[in-house]
Structure formats: C-alpha cells, structure tokens
Design an enzyme around this catalytic site. Structure first.
Site, PDB file in Angstrom:
ATOM      1  N   LYS A   1       2.371  -3.996  -3.210  1.00  0.00           N
ATOM      2  CA  LYS A   1       3.790  -3.880  -2.883  1.00  0.00           C
ATOM      3  C   LYS A   1       4.643  -4.876  -3.678  1.00  0.00           C
ATOM      4  O   LYS A   1       5.818  -4.637  -3.913  1.00  0.00           O
ATOM      5  CB  LYS A   1       4.018  -4.123  -1.384  1.00  0.00           C
ATOM      6  CG  LYS A   1       3.207  -3.249  -0.437  1.00  0.00           C
ATOM      7  CD  LYS A   1       3.708  -1.835  -0.390  1.00  0.00           C
ATOM      8  CE  LYS A   1       3.224  -1.017   0.807  1.00  0.00           C
ATOM      9  NZ  LYS A   1       1.774  -0.876   0.999  1.00  0.00           N
TER      10      LYS A   1
HETATM   11  C1  LIG Z   1       1.001   0.247   1.389  1.00  0.00           C
HETATM   12  C2  LIG Z   1      -0.441   0.180   1.119  1.00  0.00           C
HETATM   13  C3  LIG Z   1      -1.190   1.334   0.821  1.00  0.00           C
HETATM   14  C4  LIG Z   1      -0.583   2.713   0.860  1.00  0.00           C
HETATM   15  O1  LIG Z   1       0.370   2.913  -0.168  1.00  0.00           O
HETATM   16  P1  LIG Z   1       1.432   4.096  -0.040  1.00  0.00           P
HETATM   17  O2  LIG Z   1       2.335   3.928  -1.210  1.00  0.00           O
HETATM   18  O3  LIG Z   1       2.143   3.884   1.262  1.00  0.00           O
HETATM   19  O4  LIG Z   1       0.681   5.378  -0.051  1.00  0.00           O
HETATM   20  C5  LIG Z   1      -2.526   1.171   0.485  1.00  0.00           C
HETATM   21  N1  LIG Z   1      -3.112  -0.038   0.480  1.00  0.00           N
HETATM   22  C6  LIG Z   1      -2.437  -1.167   0.764  1.00  0.00           C
HETATM   23  C7  LIG Z   1      -3.147  -2.470   0.741  1.00  0.00           C
HETATM   24  C8  LIG Z   1      -1.077  -1.104   1.089  1.00  0.00           C
HETATM   25  O5  LIG Z   1      -0.410  -2.225   1.368  1.00  0.00           O
END
Ligand SMILES: *Cc1c(COP(=O)(O)O)cnc(C)c1O
Length: 462
Positions: free
Chosen positions: A112
C-alpha cells in the site's frame, strides 16, 4: 486525459480532480475514458532504469496537465525516498521460472505504501495550490490505514480519519495506526467487519452536504491515483524478466481488486502480460465469480491473511465496466442487484474477464503449509498473503512463461500467523523495533453513520 465514472452519471474529471474526489458522486469509480498505449520500443527502453524514472514514464501518461513534469518528478522522488531498498520493488527468485516481487520495503511494510506515498505527495501539491482544507476518511482491513496515516500525518490542511474493524487487524497493523502522535491523525475502531467500514465510508461520501462541508476526500483503493501508482511495478518487473520480448504472468493476492486491476491497466497499455491470476483466501467471492459467473456476497470468515478478508470487492466494478464494453447502464443495474446480495455476470462479460484473469483460492491449511514449504525450499520467510499467491501461482504455471507472485507484506506484520506455521517469530525491522512499546490512541465507534459524522465534525483540527 479524461476520467469518467463507471456508473455514467457523474461529471467527467481531469486527473487531479479524480484524485481529490475518490468516489464519484453517482457512487461509481473513476476510470480513464481511454487507456494510453505504450509502444514496444518504449517498453524496451524501461530496462535497467531507476524505479522512479519508470514511474515517471508510466504515470505521466495518465496525468494530463494536472501536474508539470517537474512537479511529478519531485513527487515521485519524495514518495519513494523512504523505501529501504534501492530497487524499490526488487524481484527475487523462488523456484525455476517463479519469482517474487517484493513490495514491502516501504515505511509501513506493505505494498500500500507504493500508492499512498505517491498520492500523499500529489495531494500536497494540489492543496498548496488552492489553499483548500480536506478531511480524508479511509476504511482499512489493516494495511491501507497505516499507509495513509504515514503518508498524511502532520500535513497542514489535512485531517486523516481511519476506520478499521475492531479486533480484526494484527497487533502490528493496529499499532501502526494508533501510535502516531500527530493531532491530525484519528484512528477509529469500528464495531464490525471491514465490509462494514467500507459501507459506512460510502455512506459518508453519499451524503453530499456532509461531503462538501468537511471537504471529504477518499484515499481508499477505489481512488484512481492509487491504482495508477501500482501500474508501475508491473512494468518494472516484466521488463526485468524479458518484456516486451516475452510474456510474463502475474499472481496477485487479492481483496479489493485494486492491485490486480493495476496489472490489467499495464496489460491494456501494451505490456505483454499473459495471465493475471486472482489469488483469494477462504473468502473466495472473486474466485467463485470468475469460475461460475455468480457474484454472491456471503459472510466474511476471518483468516490468517486478514488484508484479504472481504466479500464486496470494490475495484471489481472497474473490471466489470471494461468487460461490459464500458456500458455504465449495465454496471448501475449490477450494483443495484448487489444491494440484494449479488448478481450474475453475463456470458459475454464473463468471457472477457476470463481472457485476462485466472483465479484460485488457498484454504487456511494450504496457506500455513505454503509458508512452511517456501521456508524449507528457499530459507525465506513470507507473509500469509504472499503464501496464498504462491499456492495459487503454482497451479497456474505455464512452460516458458515466467510467473511473478506479488509479495504484498513483510512477514513481521503478521508474526502470529508466521510463528504458528513455522515456529519462527519474524522480527520487525530496526526502525520500528519499539512499536510494541509506544502509547496507543484510538476511539472505538459503533457501526453507525450518524455517530461517525458527529465524531468527524468534533475531532477535525480545522
Ligand atoms: C491490501 C492487501 C491485499 C489486497 O490488495 P487489493 O488491492 O485490495 O486486492 C493483499 N495483501 C496485503 C498484504 C494487503 O495489504
């Protein structure tokens, strides 16, 4: 460059407007009216460039006149300066033909950070121009919240409120949200699931009077700026493995469909991505939808990969919009049906989706086993989300086509799950070694939109 809503009833916007708006006023998501193409030579020229330069060459195709080249370069440089790996998104090898794309070298140890750090910089430039004040409200299953707080803490003109499901995030995730001391940071523990957090967030946005009064801005993965920032590492990874001269497949641990949708944008631009494989945990609505055509919402079953514990996958709406030939009327109807519990994807649209996306799921036992197996085979300790991806990727390997599994978080963010699979407790990196000793600041709130509105009005530092 114009951005339109998937539901067709909101004004078309420029990039900076779409960035600051988040959710469209008709409840839809902003998408580029046309995806810009990139030529083979231009892809080939990305090889061996610094990550920041690749980012500039990709992102600038989508930003129109919203930011000058200098502003954009500056924002990108500042966004990734705090990452603890010079390659930013390094590739490591897992097995012959199978690679891991490590996306956890940012300040909060999950992918993120790639998007949030960049949009934090872009918001700042846009706000300095207008002198506007905004209130960011975000919903998180754990990682988005800390990444948003890290990107916006201490910024003048911005308050950041983060809603997370009470008791359903890991200790490390929670503490990353509750320990920052800046007065503009507000962590809210909601009594409910992540889907409740997302639903209340949408309620806030759909109250247009409230939205205007507090200058509500969204940084959830529905924000187009988030998706765009994530397109970049599909290019950097594929080019390292031989694109544009060969195809590359990707497997993505998926919850809200933002990360994998970014891969589909890279593909639509012209990057030779073979398959994009959706990997889900036991909350497998997307795997079921792609297999059967039935998108049916069930109950969330908490798992050891909590960032994917979700039933309503917001960004899937963007993929549906494309699969339905950009027919906003069809999307409005599907989203209406979703309020009643689900919908059936048309045969034509399902076929379109399957040309791009494969899918699979990993149970809790399979996730545990994969953490242990990867450690036996490579000595590497991986997080549970990454383990879900690797398990599913192995089922989708094709001869002669490299597979990249996205490693979305550092194992130390999920120490309990890793320890129970492996008997090893992964340590936090030195810069956050004292996280478990810092004082926490959090407000518990009921699952009610009116309560939330009063809280936001009362706590804003404006
Ligand atoms: C947010 C997240 C996901 C999922 O990603 P999306 O874009 O919501 O599909 C997978 N793994 C981790 C560690 C995350 O923080």
């Amino acid at each position: 460059m114009q951005y339109v809503s998937t539901r067709g009833q909101a004004d078309a916007l420029t990039f900076d407007q779409a960035l600051m708006t988040g959710l469209a006023r008709d409840g839809g998501l902003y998408v580029p009216a046309e995806v810009p193409a990139i030529g083979r030579d231009e892809i080939a020229a990305l090889e061996s460039l610094p990550y920041e330069e690749v980012a500039f060459r990709i992102v600038s195709r989508f930003t129109g006149d919203s930011f000058s080249p200098d502003e954009l370069r500056g924002a990108i440089d500042r966004a990734y300066r705090g990452f603890r790996h010079v390659a930013r998104a390094p590739l490591t090898q897992l097995a012959p033909g199978h690679h891991l794309l490590e996306l956890f070298h940012g300040p909060t140890l999950a992918f993120k950070d790639f998007a949030m750090q960049l949009i934090g910089q872009l918001f700042q430039i846009a706000l300095e121009r207008t002198g506007q004040r905004i209130t960011i409200v975000g919903a998180t299953s754990g990682d988005t919240g800390s990444a948003a707080i890290e990107a916006f803490r201490g910024l003048p003109n911005v308050d950041v409120f983060i809603l997370y499901p009470h008791g359903r995030v890991s200790d490390v995730q929670r503490r990353q949200m509750t320990t920052p001391t800046e007065a503009n940071v507000h962590a809210l523990a909601l009594d409910g699931h992540f889907d409740d957090c997302q639903a209340r967030l949408k309620d806030l946005f759909n109250d247009h009077a409230f939205r205007d009064r507090v200058g509500l801005a969204g940084v959830n993965s529905i924000n187009w700026g988030r998706v765009l920032a994530q397109v970049v590492y599909y290019f950097s990874a594929a080019v390292s493995l031989g694109a544009p001269h060969r195809q590359v497949d990707f497997t993505v641990p998926t919850g809200n469909f933002g990360d994998i949708f970014a891969g589909s944008v890279a593909r639509a631009m012209g990057l030779p991505v073979g398959q994009l494989v959706v990997a889900t945990n036991q909350n497998d609505i997307l795997h079921r939808a792609l297999t059967t055509g039935e998108y049916r919402v069930g109950e969330v079953a908490p798992s050891i990969s909590p960032s994917m514990d979700i039933q309503v996958s917001s960004n899937f709406e963007r993929a549906l919009w494309l699969a339905y030939g950009k027919d906003a009327g069809a999307i409005r109807q599907l989203m209406d049906e979703l309020k009643g519990g689900g919908f059936t994807i048309s045969q034509g649209a399902l076929q379109q989706l399957r040309e791009i996306y494969g899918s699979g799921r990993a149970s809790e036992a399979e996730t545990n086993e994969m953490i242990a197996q990867v450690h036996r085979e490579t000595g590497q300790v991986i997080c549970p989300h990454t383990a879900v991806a690797i398990k599913v990727a192995r089922e989708h390997r094709r001869d002669g086509v490299p597979m990249v599994s996205l490693s979305t978080a550092h194992p130390a963010k999920f120490p309990d799950a890793v320890e129970s699979a492996l008997g090893i407790r992964p340590a936090l990196p030195p810069h956050m070694a004292d996280l478990l000793n810092r004082a926490e600041r959090v407000t518990q709130v009921e699952n009610d939109v009116e309560t939330l509105k009063s809280l936001v009005l009362e706590r804003r530092t404006a």
